[in-house]
Design an enzyme around this catalytic site. Sequence first.
Site, short mmCIF file in Angstrom:
data_model
loop_
_atom_site.label_atom_id
_atom_site.label_comp_id
_atom_site.label_asym_id
_atom_site.label_seq_id
_atom_site.Cartn_x
_atom_site.Cartn_y
_atom_site.Cartn_z
N CYS A 52 -0.38 1.87 0.07
CA CYS A 52 -1.08 2.20 -1.18
C CYS A 52 -1.35 3.70 -1.27
O CYS A 52 -1.41 4.40 -0.25
CB CYS A 52 -2.42 1.48 -1.24
SG CYS A 52 -2.32 -0.30 -1.44
N CYS B 131 -7.55 -1.71 -3.71
CA CYS B 131 -7.47 -3.02 -3.05
C CYS B 131 -8.43 -3.08 -1.87
O CYS B 131 -8.99 -2.07 -1.44
CB CYS B 131 -6.03 -3.28 -2.59
SG CYS B 131 -5.56 -2.40 -1.09
N ASN C 195 1.60 5.45 -3.98
CA ASN C 195 2.09 4.23 -3.33
C ASN C 195 3.58 4.35 -3.08
O ASN C 195 4.34 4.81 -3.94
CB ASN C 195 1.73 2.97 -4.11
CG ASN C 195 2.25 2.93 -5.53
OD1 ASN C 195 2.37 3.95 -6.19
ND2 ASN C 195 2.55 1.74 -6.02
N ILE C 196 3.96 3.94 -1.89
CA ILE C 196 5.35 4.00 -1.47
C ILE C 196 5.74 2.59 -1.04
O ILE C 196 5.26 2.10 -0.01
CB ILE C 196 5.56 4.99 -0.29
CG1 ILE C 196 4.95 6.37 -0.61
CG2 ILE C 196 7.04 5.09 0.06
CD1 ILE C 196 5.59 7.13 -1.76
N GLU C 197 6.56 1.96 -1.85
CA GLU C 197 6.95 0.57 -1.56
C GLU C 197 8.16 0.53 -0.63
O GLU C 197 8.79 1.55 -0.34
CB GLU C 197 7.22 -0.16 -2.88
CG GLU C 197 5.95 -0.22 -3.72
CD GLU C 197 6.06 -1.08 -4.98
OE1 GLU C 197 7.18 -1.45 -5.37
OE2 GLU C 197 4.99 -1.37 -5.56
N CYS D 58 -7.66 -0.76 1.14
CA CYS D 58 -8.01 0.65 0.88
C CYS D 58 -9.52 0.84 0.92
O CYS D 58 -10.00 1.87 1.41
CB CYS D 58 -7.42 1.11 -0.44
SG CYS D 58 -5.61 1.25 -0.38
N GLU E 242 -4.15 5.24 -2.05
CA GLU E 242 -5.43 5.67 -1.46
C GLU E 242 -5.31 5.84 0.05
O GLU E 242 -5.78 6.82 0.63
CB GLU E 242 -6.54 4.65 -1.75
CG GLU E 242 -6.81 4.41 -3.22
CD GLU E 242 -5.98 3.28 -3.82
OE1 GLU E 242 -4.79 3.16 -3.47
OE2 GLU E 242 -6.53 2.53 -4.64
N1 THU Z 1 -1.50 -0.34 -4.90
C1 THU Z 1 -2.06 0.87 -4.57
O1 THU Z 1 -1.36 1.86 -4.38
N2 THU Z 1 -3.40 0.94 -4.45
C2 THU Z 1 -4.25 -0.11 -4.62
O2 THU Z 1 -5.41 -0.03 -4.29
C3 THU Z 1 -3.74 -1.34 -5.25
C4 THU Z 1 -2.28 -1.54 -5.13
C5 THU Z 1 -0.05 -0.43 -5.02
C6 THU Z 1 0.59 -1.25 -3.94
C7 THU Z 1 1.86 -1.70 -4.62
O3 THU Z 1 2.85 -0.69 -4.45
C8 THU Z 1 1.49 -1.78 -6.08
O4 THU Z 1 0.29 -1.02 -6.23
C9 THU Z 1 1.27 -3.19 -6.60
O5 THU Z 1 0.40 -3.90 -5.78
#
Ligand code: THU
Length: 136
Positions: free
Chosen positions: A58, A89, A47-49, A92, A60
Amino acid sequence: MKVSAQRRSELIAAAQQARSNAYAPYSKYTVGAALLAESGEVYIGANIENAVYSETICAERSAVFGAASKGERKFSVIAVATENGGAPCGSCRQVMSEFGLDTLVLMVNSEGEVVREATVGELLPMSFGPDDLATS
Ligand code: THU
């Protein structure tokens, strides 16, 4: 799709490694994914915010988009590594479903344990997919 214990271990390790490269300064919830394509290649994602929160990607989807960009279209397994074995989520699930409902999802915690596992179809029942567009 049957996946060997060794393959599972490799994917779990790759997902944990990818998780270490996650960029999650806002949520602090790091996620790594390792996706096994039917070609045998493994594609990773994290995940890259973003400071604009909604632009976050996300782990995935990062893995699926990377793999699809290399021409992959069929996936047997994805390992998703988080602190607590959290489930993918909804976004994804939808993106994974595009390429098949039989992909096995391993949800792995920080100990490397598979907390839960399910197919994409089980995670996203009664989904909307390519077949729904084929009739129009
Ligand atoms: N996140 C994922 O990478 N995958 C998911 O299926 C659920 C959420 C990440 C997104 C965000 O950076 C952090 O988790 C919190 O939501």
